[in-house]
Design a protein around this motif. Structure first.
Motif, PDB file in Angstrom:
ATOM      1  N   ALA A   1       0.185   8.934  59.778  1.00  0.00           N
ATOM      2  CA  ALA A   1       0.792   9.577  58.443  1.00  0.00           C
ATOM      3  C   ALA A   1       1.744  10.619  58.641  1.00  0.00           C
ATOM      4  CB  ALA A   1      -0.678  10.222  57.659  1.00  0.00           C
ATOM      5  N   ALA A   2       1.423  11.439  59.877  1.00  0.00           N
ATOM      6  CA  ALA A   2       2.643  12.469  59.952  1.00  0.00           C
ATOM      7  C   ALA A   2       3.975  11.986  60.641  1.00  0.00           C
ATOM      8  CB  ALA A   2       1.760  13.122  61.270  1.00  0.00           C
ATOM      9  N   ARG A   3       3.967  10.625  60.948  1.00  0.00           N
ATOM     10  CA  ARG A   3       5.122  10.241  61.300  1.00  0.00           C
ATOM     11  C   ARG A   3       6.083   9.559  60.191  1.00  0.00           C
ATOM     12  NH1 ARG A   3       3.734   5.573  64.937  1.00  0.00           N
ATOM     13  NH2 ARG A   3       1.517   6.218  64.442  1.00  0.00           N
ATOM     14  N   LEU A   4       5.262   9.686  59.205  1.00  0.00           N
ATOM     15  CA  LEU A   4       6.047   9.090  57.882  1.00  0.00           C
ATOM     16  C   LEU A   4       6.860  10.154  57.047  1.00  0.00           C
ATOM     17  CD1 LEU A   4       2.968   6.981  56.331  1.00  0.00           C
ATOM     18  CD2 LEU A   4       4.864   6.047  57.560  1.00  0.00           C
ATOM     19  N   ASP A   5       7.996   9.929  56.499  1.00  0.00           N
ATOM     20  CA  ASP A   5       8.801  10.832  55.845  1.00  0.00           C
ATOM     21  C   ASP A   5       8.260  11.021  54.238  1.00  0.00           C
ATOM     22  OD1 ASP A   5      10.335  11.136  58.005  1.00  0.00           O
ATOM     23  OD2 ASP A   5      11.626   9.554  57.580  1.00  0.00           O
ATOM     24  N   VAL A   6       7.007  10.863  53.972  1.00  0.00           N
ATOM     25  CA  VAL A   6       6.536  11.152  52.481  1.00  0.00           C
ATOM     26  C   VAL A   6       5.353  11.919  52.925  1.00  0.00           C
ATOM     27  CG1 VAL A   6       7.640   8.888  51.782  1.00  0.00           C
ATOM     28  CG2 VAL A   6       5.283   9.053  52.769  1.00  0.00           C
ATOM     29  N   ASP A   7       4.697  12.733  51.997  1.00  0.00           N
ATOM     30  CA  ASP A   7       3.729  13.383  51.951  1.00  0.00           C
ATOM     31  C   ASP A   7       2.618  12.476  51.475  1.00  0.00           C
ATOM     32  OD1 ASP A   7       5.029  15.796  52.827  1.00  0.00           O
ATOM     33  OD2 ASP A   7       5.507  16.141  50.580  1.00  0.00           O
ATOM     34  N   VAL A   8       1.611  12.325  52.321  1.00  0.00           N
ATOM     35  CA  VAL A   8       0.482  11.619  51.693  1.00  0.00           C
ATOM     36  C   VAL A   8      -0.866  12.288  51.599  1.00  0.00           C
ATOM     37  CG1 VAL A   8      -0.895   9.238  52.448  1.00  0.00           C
ATOM     38  CG2 VAL A   8       1.514   9.580  53.113  1.00  0.00           C
ATOM     39  N   THR A   9      -1.510  12.017  50.601  1.00  0.00           N
ATOM     40  CA  THR A   9      -2.986  12.413  50.457  1.00  0.00           C
ATOM     41  C   THR A   9      -3.953  11.639  50.724  1.00  0.00           C
ATOM     42  OG1 THR A   9      -2.917  12.608  48.270  1.00  0.00           O
ATOM     43  CG2 THR A   9      -2.015  14.425  49.208  1.00  0.00           C
ATOM     44  N   ILE A  10      -5.201  11.904  50.760  1.00  0.00           N
ATOM     45  CA  ILE A  10      -6.415  10.946  50.791  1.00  0.00           C
ATOM     46  C   ILE A  10      -7.662  11.644  50.296  1.00  0.00           C
ATOM     47  CG2 ILE A  10      -7.026  11.667  53.186  1.00  0.00           C
ATOM     48  CD1 ILE A  10      -7.707   8.896  53.620  1.00  0.00           C
ATOM     49  N   ALA A  11      -8.325  11.043  49.492  1.00  0.00           N
ATOM     50  CA  ALA A  11      -9.722  11.296  48.920  1.00  0.00           C
ATOM     51  C   ALA A  11     -10.672  10.129  48.802  1.00  0.00           C
ATOM     52  CB  ALA A  11      -9.215  11.876  47.481  1.00  0.00           C
ATOM     53  N   LEU A  12     -11.767  10.442  48.726  1.00  0.00           N
ATOM     54  CA  LEU A  12     -12.852   9.603  48.321  1.00  0.00           C
ATOM     55  C   LEU A  12     -12.638   9.109  47.016  1.00  0.00           C
ATOM     56  CD1 LEU A  12     -15.985  11.204  50.093  1.00  0.00           C
ATOM     57  CD2 LEU A  12     -14.771   9.130  51.016  1.00  0.00           C
ATOM     58  N   ALA A  13     -12.737   7.908  46.768  1.00  0.00           N
ATOM     59  CA  ALA A  13     -12.433   7.126  45.402  1.00  0.00           C
ATOM     60  C   ALA A  13     -13.493   7.994  44.383  1.00  0.00           C
ATOM     61  CB  ALA A  13     -12.961   5.795  45.391  1.00  0.00           C
ATOM     62  N   GLY A  14     -13.061   8.377  43.168  1.00  0.00           N
ATOM     63  CA  GLY A  14     -13.611   9.278  42.403  1.00  0.00           C
ATOM     64  C   GLY A  14     -13.582  10.544  42.521  1.00  0.00           C
ATOM     65  N   THR A  15     -12.803  11.109  43.494  1.00  0.00           N
ATOM     66  CA  THR A  15     -12.559  12.460  43.609  1.00  0.00           C
ATOM     67  C   THR A  15     -11.256  12.803  42.828  1.00  0.00           C
ATOM     68  OG1 THR A  15     -13.283  12.439  46.082  1.00  0.00           O
ATOM     69  CG2 THR A  15     -11.974  14.277  45.260  1.00  0.00           C
ATOM     70  N   PRO A  16     -11.329  13.903  42.019  1.00  0.00           N
ATOM     71  CA  PRO A  16     -10.094  14.318  41.494  1.00  0.00           C
ATOM     72  C   PRO A  16      -8.892  14.464  42.137  1.00  0.00           C
ATOM     73  CG  PRO A  16     -11.901  15.744  40.758  1.00  0.00           C
ATOM     74  CD  PRO A  16     -12.389  15.066  41.887  1.00  0.00           C
ATOM     75  N   GLU A  17      -7.792  14.112  41.578  1.00  0.00           N
ATOM     76  CA  GLU A  17      -6.518  13.945  42.494  1.00  0.00           C
ATOM     77  C   GLU A  17      -6.029  15.598  43.003  1.00  0.00           C
ATOM     78  OE1 GLU A  17      -1.755  12.905  41.848  1.00  0.00           O
ATOM     79  OE2 GLU A  17      -3.212  12.524  40.333  1.00  0.00           O
ATOM     80  N   GLU A  18      -6.445  16.699  42.233  1.00  0.00           N
ATOM     81  CA  GLU A  18      -6.263  17.671  42.945  1.00  0.00           C
ATOM     82  C   GLU A  18      -7.065  18.481  44.060  1.00  0.00           C
ATOM     83  OE1 GLU A  18      -8.876  18.314  39.506  1.00  0.00           O
ATOM     84  OE2 GLU A  18      -7.112  17.104  39.478  1.00  0.00           O
ATOM     85  N   GLU A  19      -7.954  17.629  44.247  1.00  0.00           N
ATOM     86  CA  GLU A  19      -9.005  17.833  45.415  1.00  0.00           C
ATOM     87  C   GLU A  19      -8.598  16.918  46.807  1.00  0.00           C
ATOM     88  OE1 GLU A  19     -13.001  17.880  44.377  1.00  0.00           O
ATOM     89  OE2 GLU A  19     -12.724  18.868  42.578  1.00  0.00           O
ATOM     90  N   ALA A  20      -7.362  16.094  46.490  1.00  0.00           N
ATOM     91  CA  ALA A  20      -7.167  15.181  47.782  1.00  0.00           C
ATOM     92  C   ALA A  20      -6.704  16.175  48.958  1.00  0.00           C
ATOM     93  CB  ALA A  20      -6.194  14.250  47.272  1.00  0.00           C
ATOM     94  N   LEU A  21      -7.022  15.401  50.226  1.00  0.00           N
ATOM     95  CA  LEU A  21      -6.608  16.271  51.290  1.00  0.00           C
ATOM     96  C   LEU A  21      -5.321  15.690  52.005  1.00  0.00           C
ATOM     97  CD1 LEU A  21     -10.172  16.160  52.616  1.00  0.00           C
ATOM     98  CD2 LEU A  21      -9.113  18.118  51.521  1.00  0.00           C
ATOM     99  N   ASP A  22      -4.857  16.395  52.924  1.00  0.00           N
ATOM    100  CA  ASP A  22      -3.702  15.975  53.583  1.00  0.00           C
ATOM    101  C   ASP A  22      -3.869  14.911  54.550  1.00  0.00           C
ATOM    102  OD1 ASP A  22      -1.432  15.670  55.050  1.00  0.00           O
ATOM    103  OD2 ASP A  22      -1.232  18.010  55.947  1.00  0.00           O
ATOM    104  N   ALA A  23      -3.272  13.769  54.378  1.00  0.00           N
ATOM    105  CA  ALA A  23      -3.752  12.549  55.268  1.00  0.00           C
ATOM    106  C   ALA A  23      -3.156  12.836  56.775  1.00  0.00           C
ATOM    107  CB  ALA A  23      -3.097  11.245  54.696  1.00  0.00           C
ATOM    108  N   SER A  24      -2.297  13.572  57.025  1.00  0.00           N
ATOM    109  CA  SER A  24      -1.724  13.931  58.482  1.00  0.00           C
ATOM    110  C   SER A  24      -2.410  15.005  59.025  1.00  0.00           C
ATOM    111  CB  SER A  24      -0.491  14.089  58.270  1.00  0.00           C
ATOM    112  OG  SER A  24      -0.078  15.765  57.830  1.00  0.00           O
ATOM    113  N   SER A  25      -3.692  15.314  58.558  1.00  0.00           N
ATOM    114  CA  SER A  25      -4.424  16.415  59.162  1.00  0.00           C
ATOM    115  C   SER A  25      -5.712  15.745  59.646  1.00  0.00           C
ATOM    116  CB  SER A  25      -4.657  17.438  58.264  1.00  0.00           C
ATOM    117  OG  SER A  25      -5.698  18.457  58.682  1.00  0.00           O
ATOM    118  N   ILE A  26      -5.831  15.770  60.900  1.00  0.00           N
ATOM    119  CA  ILE A  26      -7.128  15.187  61.585  1.00  0.00           C
ATOM    120  C   ILE A  26      -8.272  15.915  61.073  1.00  0.00           C
ATOM    121  CG2 ILE A  26      -7.208  16.552  63.787  1.00  0.00           C
ATOM    122  CD1 ILE A  26      -8.278  14.121  65.190  1.00  0.00           C
TER     123      ILE A  26
END
Length: 92
Positions: free
Chosen positions: A26-51
């Motif tokens: 995720a860190a090597r990509l030129d886009v910002d990516v977030t990840i969240a468990l399904a059903g979690t509000p979008e504003e609570e998504a986490l940085d996908a490039s952070s272990i």
């Protein structure tokens, strides 16, 4: 913002080695990516490039997660990362 829902295939979920592999990709990509468990509000998504964020997420084997990306090439980035999550990274 494009999004993609996928299932975590790694036997241990997104912990330790699988989280490190995914965060690096995720860190090597030129886009910002977030990840969240399904059903979690979008504003609570986490940085996908952070272990640390990935391990905090607590996604286990078989859990559905939502990836969101912003920037040029977001769709392709989501497909690449979803394919990675759908692979048992513990077996590599």
């Amino acid at each position: 913002m494009p999004e993609r829902t996928t299932v975590v295939a790694s036997r241990s979920g997104l912990h330790a080695r699988p989280a490190a592999i995914f965060a690096d990709a995720a860190a090597r990509l030129d886009v910002d990516v977030t990840i969240a468990l399904a059903g979690t509000p979008e504003e609570e998504a986490l940085d996908a490039s952070s272990i640390l964020s990935l391990m905090t997420l607590g996604a286990g084997n078989g859990d559905s997660v939502v990836l969101r990306a912003e920037g040029p090439g977001a769709g392709a980035a989501l497909e690449e990362l979803a394919a990675l999550l759908e692979t048992d990274l513990d077996a590599q």
